[in-house]
Design an enzyme around this catalytic site. Structure first.
Site: not given
Ligand code: MRU
Length: 365
Positions: A55, A105, A255
């Site tokens: 993730r 996702r 993201d």
């Molecule tokens: O659901 P996740 O754990 O994948 O969410 C991750 C985040 O929101 C992070 O802050 C984002 O992906 C940046 S990682 C450098």
């Protein structure tokens, strides 16, 4: 099996030496258990991304690129070998796998960005040389390049981020944007880890990050292990630590960043930005230019992932924590309005408002 530890950091994602599996550390089990998974089949890859075994936007992109490489090789040598495919059939199948992985996702643009990049790399070998083996090699080389570039980008973001804070500052972060979510250093945690290497100390407050606790399980774990002064707080305590004057800057990852600077990150991020504006604390987004999506004019165009109600009701609890059948709303991300963002730190420099102009400049560089 490849070496899973490197330079004091996890190799969170790597290609097995024979090129026939992607090796990941299962982040859904951390910090209690450190287990590695070998992803060989498309369904295992899809599951690993969907269920947050891998993730963090950049890490998902790197993993997807390696997955495409494994699938490209397996079609030639391995379990999903499909005999003598023509080059067009081979490319069609690769594109199909890419679409499948992309559908795991929706919010982090790095996923589709990385899949499209390795596919683009394969096209000349297919269209010009009609050579499936060359195409598989091109996919592999491009995946390795994506991984190497991410390390360089994280390093550059960390350097730029360090310019925004001074020794002893208190920094609040939400979710996990450290080495586990990227390749090395991370984005939001990068300046803190790079500073630590140089003997510069910060005090970090890590939001636990409900519902899946990436802050408690991963950020606190990474910073604590690195010897950083980290304090874990529940999400609803962020206002108090800001009011107490303990926070000089908020650092968060991202993201997907829309062309106008609106930024999707873990659910709860926009609330932190609202609090920061209230208390006059600068709010910084740190991320690579691969997370900027100029095709999204604003945050309204960013797809927000909705996840299963069970994650709120029962995950991490011995007993269900809500009445059976209760309605749940479980978005994985939210969008922070660009007006609440003081700056967006990329590997190509620090973007300030107006973001339409500054983001265009870094994406065109
Ligand atoms: O659901 P996740 O754990 O994948 O969410 C991750 C985040 O929101 C992070 O802050 C984002 O992906 C940046 S990682 C450098």
């Amino acid at each position: 099996m490849c070496n899973t530890e490197w330079n004091g950091h996890f190799r969170n994602v790597s290609l097995r030496e024979d090129g026939m599996a992607v090796v990941i550390v299962d982040q859904s089990l951390l910090p209690g258990k450190t287990e590695y998974l070998e992803l060989e089949e498309p369904s295992q890859m899809y599951d690993a991304i969907l269920n947050l075994r891998v993730r963090g936007a950049p890490a998902i992109g790197i993993c997807a690129a390696y997955c495409m490489s494994v699938l490209a090789s397996r079609m030639l040598y391995g379990s999903i070998s499909s005999g003598s495919m023509t080059s067009d059939e081979y490319l069609e199948k690769l594109i199909e796998y890419g679409e499948y992985l992309k559908s795991s996702r929706p919010t982090a643009v790095n996923l589709s960005w990385a899949v499209d990049r390795v596919l683009d790399a394969a096209v000349p070998a297919i269209k010009e040389d009609r050579d499936n083996y060359e195409a598989a090699a091109a996919v592999r080389n491009e995946a390795i390049r994506i991984h190497e570039e991410d390390m360089e980008m994280c390093r550059a973001i960390s350097e730029y981020g360090l310019e925004l804070i001074k020794p002893g500052d208190g920094i609040l972060t939400h979710c996990n944007a450290g080495p586990l979510a990227t390749s090395k250093y991370g984005t939001a945690l990068g300046p803190i880890l790079l500073g630590r290497e140089r003997g510069i100390e910060f005090r970090v407050f890590a939001d636990e990050t409900r519902p899946l606790l990436q802050g408690a399980r991963l950020t606190a774990y990474e910073l604590y292990n690195a010897g950083v002064d980290v304090t874990l707080i529940c999400d609803n305590m962020a206002s108090m630590v800001m009011k107490n004057g303990w926070i000089q800057a908020c650092f968060v990852g991202c993201d997907r960043i829309a062309a106008n600077g609106d930024t999707a990150n873990k659910i709860g991020t926009s609330g932190v930005a609202v609090l920061a504006a209230h208390y006059g604390v600068p709010f910084y987004v740190l991320g690579p230019t691969s997370t900027i999506d100029m095709n999204c004019a604003s945050g309204d165009d960013i797809p927000i992932e909705q996840r299963r109600p069970e994650e709120i009701i029962e995950k991490f609890y011995a007993e269900p924590m809500a009445p059976e059948g209760v309605k749940c709303f479980n978005p994985a991300f939210d969008v922070t309005d660009h007006e609440l963002i003081s700056a967006i730190v990329t590997e190509k420099g620090i973007c300030r408002p107006p973001y339409e102009t500054s983001l265009r400049l870094v994406t065109e560089k």
